[in-house]
Design a protein around this motif. Structure first.
Motif, PDB file in Angstrom:
ATOM      1  N   LYS A 193     -37.567 -37.446  -0.912  1.00  0.00           N
ATOM      2  CA  LYS A 193     -36.468 -37.182   0.027  1.00  0.00           C
ATOM      3  C   LYS A 193     -35.235 -38.007  -0.301  1.00  0.00           C
ATOM      4  O   LYS A 193     -34.131 -37.648   0.074  1.00  0.00           O
ATOM      5  CB  LYS A 193     -36.900 -37.490   1.465  1.00  0.00           C
ATOM      6  N   ASP A 194     -35.421 -39.130  -0.991  1.00  0.00           N
ATOM      7  CA  ASP A 194     -34.298 -40.012  -1.292  1.00  0.00           C
ATOM      8  C   ASP A 194     -33.284 -39.372  -2.243  1.00  0.00           C
ATOM      9  O   ASP A 194     -32.173 -39.871  -2.388  1.00  0.00           O
ATOM     10  CB  ASP A 194     -34.783 -41.346  -1.856  1.00  0.00           C
ATOM     11  N   LEU A 195     -33.617 -38.237  -2.880  1.00  0.00           N
ATOM     12  CA  LEU A 195     -32.649 -37.538  -3.732  1.00  0.00           C
ATOM     13  C   LEU A 195     -31.578 -36.839  -2.902  1.00  0.00           C
ATOM     14  O   LEU A 195     -30.509 -36.532  -3.393  1.00  0.00           O
ATOM     15  CB  LEU A 195     -33.347 -36.496  -4.605  1.00  0.00           C
ATOM     16  N   VAL A 196     -31.880 -36.573  -1.633  1.00  0.00           N
ATOM     17  CA  VAL A 196     -30.947 -35.887  -0.740  1.00  0.00           C
ATOM     18  C   VAL A 196     -30.223 -36.932   0.088  1.00  0.00           C
ATOM     19  O   VAL A 196     -30.834 -37.909   0.546  1.00  0.00           O
ATOM     20  CB  VAL A 196     -31.701 -34.899   0.174  1.00  0.00           C
ATOM     21  N   ALA A 197     -28.921 -36.738   0.291  1.00  0.00           N
ATOM     22  CA  ALA A 197     -28.138 -37.676   1.108  1.00  0.00           C
ATOM     23  C   ALA A 197     -28.808 -37.857   2.468  1.00  0.00           C
ATOM     24  O   ALA A 197     -29.323 -36.905   3.054  1.00  0.00           O
ATOM     25  CB  ALA A 197     -26.716 -37.160   1.279  1.00  0.00           C
ATOM     26  N   GLU A 198     -28.786 -39.078   2.964  1.00  0.00           N
ATOM     27  CA  GLU A 198     -29.488 -39.409   4.211  1.00  0.00           C
ATOM     28  C   GLU A 198     -29.049 -38.531   5.378  1.00  0.00           C
ATOM     29  O   GLU A 198     -29.869 -38.084   6.166  1.00  0.00           O
ATOM     30  CB  GLU A 198     -29.264 -40.888   4.538  1.00  0.00           C
TER      31      GLU A 198
ATOM     32  N   ASN B  75     -23.801 -32.429   5.508  1.00  0.00           N
ATOM     33  CA  ASN B  75     -23.386 -33.743   5.020  1.00  0.00           C
ATOM     34  C   ASN B  75     -22.894 -34.657   6.128  1.00  0.00           C
ATOM     35  O   ASN B  75     -23.041 -35.867   6.045  1.00  0.00           O
ATOM     36  CB  ASN B  75     -22.316 -33.592   3.944  1.00  0.00           C
ATOM     37  N   ASP B  76     -22.279 -34.088   7.176  1.00  0.00           N
ATOM     38  CA  ASP B  76     -21.797 -34.936   8.266  1.00  0.00           C
ATOM     39  C   ASP B  76     -22.277 -34.471   9.647  1.00  0.00           C
ATOM     40  O   ASP B  76     -21.934 -35.090  10.648  1.00  0.00           O
ATOM     41  CB  ASP B  76     -20.268 -35.065   8.239  1.00  0.00           C
ATOM     42  N   GLY B  77     -23.050 -33.385   9.710  1.00  0.00           N
ATOM     43  CA  GLY B  77     -23.612 -32.932  10.971  1.00  0.00           C
ATOM     44  C   GLY B  77     -22.591 -32.359  11.946  1.00  0.00           C
ATOM     45  O   GLY B  77     -22.787 -32.461  13.140  1.00  0.00           O
TER      46      GLY B  77
END
Length: 178
Positions: free
Chosen positions: A86-91, A169-171
Motif C-alpha cells: 500500500k505504501d506505493l500509493v499516496a497516503e 489525492n486530496d479527498g
C-alpha cells in the motif's frame, strides 16, 4: 518524479522551493524510497544535480482486493496478478483503493515504482443530512460520509446513496457522477 539520491531510488511526494533573503535558493523535498517505502526528507541546493530515473509507460491494472498492507491487482490486458505494498500509493489516496478501481502502475527495471489512481474516483455516499430548507442559491456545503468511511464536503443537492466523483489525492468533491 523518481530520482536517484545516494544510489537509492526515491519518489518525490512533495517539493517546496525556498528562496531566503540571504544565501542561495534550495528545494525541500519529501521522498518515499521506492524499494523500502520509507519516507525521508532532503534539502537540495539549487546548483546540485540530481539523476532522474526513467519510468516505464503506465500500465492499467484493476484493484482486486486488499489484504493487510498488501493490495492485489490484475493487469487489464494480460490478466496477470500482482501484489503491491500500500505504501506505493499516496497516503491520502489509500482509502480509495476499492475493489474494481483502476490503478496505473509504472516500473523501473521491471519493479513497480509508482502507483497512481485516476484524477477522480466514483464513490457512493453512505450518509448525508437532508437539504437545508434555509439553503440559498449560494454555494453551501454539507458533510457527507462516503462508503469508504471518509467525510467530504458536498453541495446541498447531494443525497444519501448518490454516487459522486472525488479527487483521491486530496479527498475533495469534484462533481456528481453520471
Amino acid at each position: 518524479m523518481v530520482i536517484s539520491l545516494s544510489s537509492v531510488l526515491c519518489q518525490v511526494t512533495k517539493s517546496q522551493m525556498v528562496k531566503p533573503g540571504k544565501g542561495g535558493a534550495y528545494n525541500n523535498l519529501e521522498l518515499a524510497e521506492v524499494r523500502r517505502g520509507r519516507k525521508r526528507a532532503a534539502r537540495l541546493r539549487s546548483d546540485e544535480k540530481v539523476e532522474t530515473a526513467t519510468l516505464g509507460n503506465p500500465v492499467l491494472h484493476t484493484v482486486l482486493y486488499e489484504e493487510g498492507d498488501v493490495v492485489h491487482v490484475m493487469n487489464a490486458e494480460t490478466f496477470e496478478q500482482l501484489e503491491l505494498g500500500k505504501d506505493l500509493v499516496a497516503e491520502a489516496a489509500r482509502p480509495f483503493l476499492m475493489d474494481g478501481e483502476d490503478i496505473s502502475l509504472q516500473s523501473i527495471d521491471g519493479e513497480v515504482a509508482v502507483a497512481s489512481l485516476p484524477k477522480s474516483v466514483a464513490v457512493r455516499v453512505a450518509h448525508t443530512d437532508e437539504m437545508s430548507k434555509t439553503a440559498t442559491k449560494d454555494a453551501v456545503f454539507k458533510p457527507a460520509t462516503l462508503e469508504n468511511g471518509l467525510t467530504v464536503m458536498v453541495p446541498q443537492f447531494i443525497q444519501t446513496d448518490s454516487v459522486i466523483d472525488v479527487n483521491p489525492n486530496d479527498g475533495t468533491y469534484v462533481g456528481k457522477s453520471s
